[in-house]
Write an enzyme that holds these catalytic residues in place. Structure first.
Site, PDB file in Angstrom:
ATOM      1  CB  CYS A 380      27.221  28.360  38.468  1.00 51.68           C
ATOM      2  SG  CYS A 380      25.824  28.039  37.385  1.00 51.68           S
ATOM      3  CG  HIS A 514      27.172  33.150  37.540  1.00 54.83           C
ATOM      4  ND1 HIS A 514      28.378  32.513  37.372  1.00 54.83           N
ATOM      5  CD2 HIS A 514      26.255  32.387  36.922  1.00 54.83           C
ATOM      6  CE1 HIS A 514      28.192  31.404  36.676  1.00 54.83           C
ATOM      7  NE2 HIS A 514      26.919  31.301  36.396  1.00 54.83           N
ATOM      8  CD  GLU A 516      30.616  35.012  38.817  1.00 55.60           C
ATOM      9  OE1 GLU A 516      29.983  34.765  39.867  1.00 55.60           O
ATOM     10  OE2 GLU A 516      30.644  34.231  37.843  1.00 55.60           O
TER      11      GLU A 516
HETATM   12  N1  GLN Z   1      26.740  23.559  33.268  1.00 56.14           N
HETATM   13  C1  GLN Z   1      25.953  23.890  34.397  1.00 56.14           C
HETATM   14  C2  GLN Z   1      24.509  24.171  34.044  1.00 56.14           C
HETATM   15  O1  GLN Z   1      24.181  24.470  32.923  1.00 56.14           O
HETATM   16  C3  GLN Z   1      26.546  25.067  35.154  1.00 56.14           C
HETATM   17  C4  GLN Z   1      26.462  26.345  34.404  1.00 56.14           C
HETATM   18  C5  GLN Z   1      27.363  27.408  34.972  1.00 56.14           C
HETATM   19  O2  GLN Z   1      28.268  27.113  35.730  1.00 56.14           O
HETATM   20  N2  GLN Z   1      27.141  28.649  34.597  1.00 56.14           N
HETATM   21  O3  GLN Z   1      23.673  24.122  34.905  1.00 56.14           O
END
Ligand code: GLN
Length: 542
Positions: A380, A514, A516
């Site tokens: 992410c 994600h 994970e």
């Molecule tokens: N801050 C980033 C976004 O909102 C990444 C979010 C995250 O890593 N879950 O896109």
């Protein structure tokens, strides 16, 4: 017939109620029953999505897009049952639904009160979205005695009374502290905690007593006597060296047998726990080890990366190695030479994150991994940082940045304002609420042929869980691809970059989702399995 098991906690917090619930779920499954696990959180936030990770820990995202408590992650990792929106509720959500109904006029004429209106809404949640489950396990967050828990305890008391003791079991998790000066495990805090529960009308039928040593028969007898229950239902929950030992250990203490006995169900054969034993064996006696540097901002509370830490362990299980985690605060890389901290790690992982603080450090970590050919896994935010790094240092876009950190002339990462979910169009702007408005939950991604990820997933289309507000800007795709960064996964409409990779690097992958959140000890996520395998290769090089 669905039976309900309510799990409360007493004496102190952090007793591992969530794990206990998850392990009981796994044991009941091993007995052939269908289970569902739920968490009722007494705090006033509508969901944990807006809470600081260093206060509340990880936000666990479900396929259907709910931002939930991290205990739901334990539930999934132990039972493999995908959690749903309807599996986590907070006081905040309950109250907001009650207040919305009040405004709508649904209670017209009535004085709206905690009992019955709030408790009814809680019971509705407990009863809702249940079909053919044999057991629904409901964990009540917090510790008995908290003011916030009261409506929940009252609701489960009423619920238990309505469905009858033959269908409802109350289990209380407590602590037996060992006092060295006395040379004894002390039962008084447990007695007091049960009294506290009794004062709200709940008589637990079973106790799960956390302790660092076996409970002598005498203490067990005492607890049973004072807490008004059968002695064999005072179960010892002993400390274990790996959380995956919990189902096996609780079974050895007779936990699942007693639960079935309570409901008058026959515990015919021994459950098959060989899967758990095999996992524990692999965790305890690995054939090698690797060290992964995790460069994040919330490293002061490891719970903020709960699923991530577990997925790395799963990657180790799949490859028969121990995975040592070196947690590093990204701000230590803000001065350039701090990369010395990364020398010697076999893989670098930059996890999800929010906000500008610490980002230059993460970008440096990505640069180090790229230049030194160390396996890099960007999740992410970690993908977004890797793209900014590649834009600046490979594609020559020196001022490349994310609009998350303020306006920029080269927004290689920008705010998502429109996307599709199924047939629905989702629209956002800078003024949108922050709670529950990210791109949340399961979305498909289409993988490019002949890419590393296609090889890893062995599938052209994948579904993964998302939680982000910003996205890599597709308009920079050509420039970045020419510079050597392949966009190997895209949303089905081809607009949102989902995966990037560096083809001429041993293992450099960034994913917008994600992974994970979907890894299980008995089914390690392919990306983590592959990343750890690459780290093993790397460890042979150094
Ligand atoms: N801050 C980033 C976004 O909102 C990444 C979010 C995250 O890593 N879950 O896109």
């Amino acid at each position: 017939m669905t039976r309900y098991i309510f799990i409360t906690g007493g004496v102190v917090s952090s007793l591992g109620k969530g794990l206990a619930a998850a392990a009981l779920g796994a044991l009941l499954q091993a007995r052939g029953y269908k289970v569902r696990l739920r968490k009722l959180d007494p705090y006033l936030n509508v969901d944990p999505g807006t809470m600081s990770p260093t206060q509340h820990g990880e936000v666990f995202v479900t396929d259907d897009g709910a931002e939930t408590d991290l205990d739901l992650g334990h539930y999934e990792r132990f039972t493999g049952v995908s959690a749903r929106k309807s599996d986590n509720v907070t006081s905040g959500r309950i109250y907001s639904s009650v207040l919305a109904r009040e405004r709508h006029g649904d209670y017209l004429g009535a004085t709206v009160q905690v009992i019955p209106h709030v408790t009814d809404a809680i019971k509705e949640f407990i009863r809702g979205d249940v079909t053919d489950e044999d057991f629904v396990l409901c964990e009540i967050g917090g510790t008995v005695g908290d003011i916030e828990s009261l409506p929940f305890l009252e609701a489960i008391r009423q619920f238990g009374n309505e469905i009858g003791t033959e269908r409802a079991l109350f289990i209380h998790v407590t602590l037996l502290p060992y006092i060295p000066a006395a040379g004894e495990l002390k039962t008084k805090p447990t007695q007091h905690s049960v009294k506290e529960l009794l004062s709200v009308g709940i008589q637990p039928a079973m106790l799960l007593c956390r302790s660092d040593r076996p409970i002598p028969e005498n203490e067990r007898r005492k607890i049973a006597l004072f807490c008004n229950m059968k002695q064999e239902r005072v179960i010892a929950a002993l400390d274990v060296d790996t959380i995956y030992q919990v189902p096996v250990s609780y079974h050895e203490q007779g936990f699942d047998d007693q639960v079935l006995a309570y409901f008058g169900l026959e515990a015919k054969d021994e459950p098959d726990l060989s899967m758990w034993k095999e996992i524990v064996q692999r965790v305890r006696a690995p054939e090698g080890e690797v060290t992964i540097g995790v460069v994040g901002k919330y490293t002061s509370l490891i719970d903020s990366y709960k699923s991530l830490g577990e997925s790395l362990v799963h990657g180790g299980i799949a490859n028969n190695v121990r995975v040592n985690l070196k947690w590093m605060d990204s701000s230590i890389f803000d001065s350039e030479d701090a990369v010395v901290h990364l020398e010697g790690v076999d893989g670098i992982l930059v996890p999800g994150g929010f906000g500008e603080r610490g980002t230059e450090g993460k970008i440096r970590a990505a640069q180090f991994a790229r230049e030194h050919k160390v396996p890099y896994f960007g999740i992410c935010f970690g993908m977004q940082m890797a793209v900014i790094e590649a834009a600046r240092n490979l594609a020559g876009l020196r001022g490349a940045s994310s609009t998350e950190f303020g306006s920029t002339d080269i927004p290689v990462v920008g705010l998502m304002t429109e996307w599709t979910r199924g047939n629905e169009r989702e629209v956002r702007n800078v003024e949108s609420d922050l709670g529950g408005t990210m791109r949340l939950g399961a979305y498909d991604a289409v993988l490019t042929e002949d890419s590393k990820v296609r090889d890893i997933y062995r599938s052209p289309v994948i579904s993964e869980r998302h939680r982000h507000r910003y996205e890599v800007n597709i308009n920079y795709r050509n420039q970045l691809e020419q510079a050597g960064m392949l966009f190997s996964g895209l949303s089905p409409d081809g607009i949102l970059p989902e995966i990037v990779e560096l083809p001429d690097h041993p293992w450099f992958i960034g994913v917008q989702f994600h992974p994970e959140l979907k890894s299980k000890p008995f089914d390690p996520h392919p990306l983590f399995t592959s990343f750890i395998r690459a780290a093993i290769e790397q460890s042979r090089l150094v």
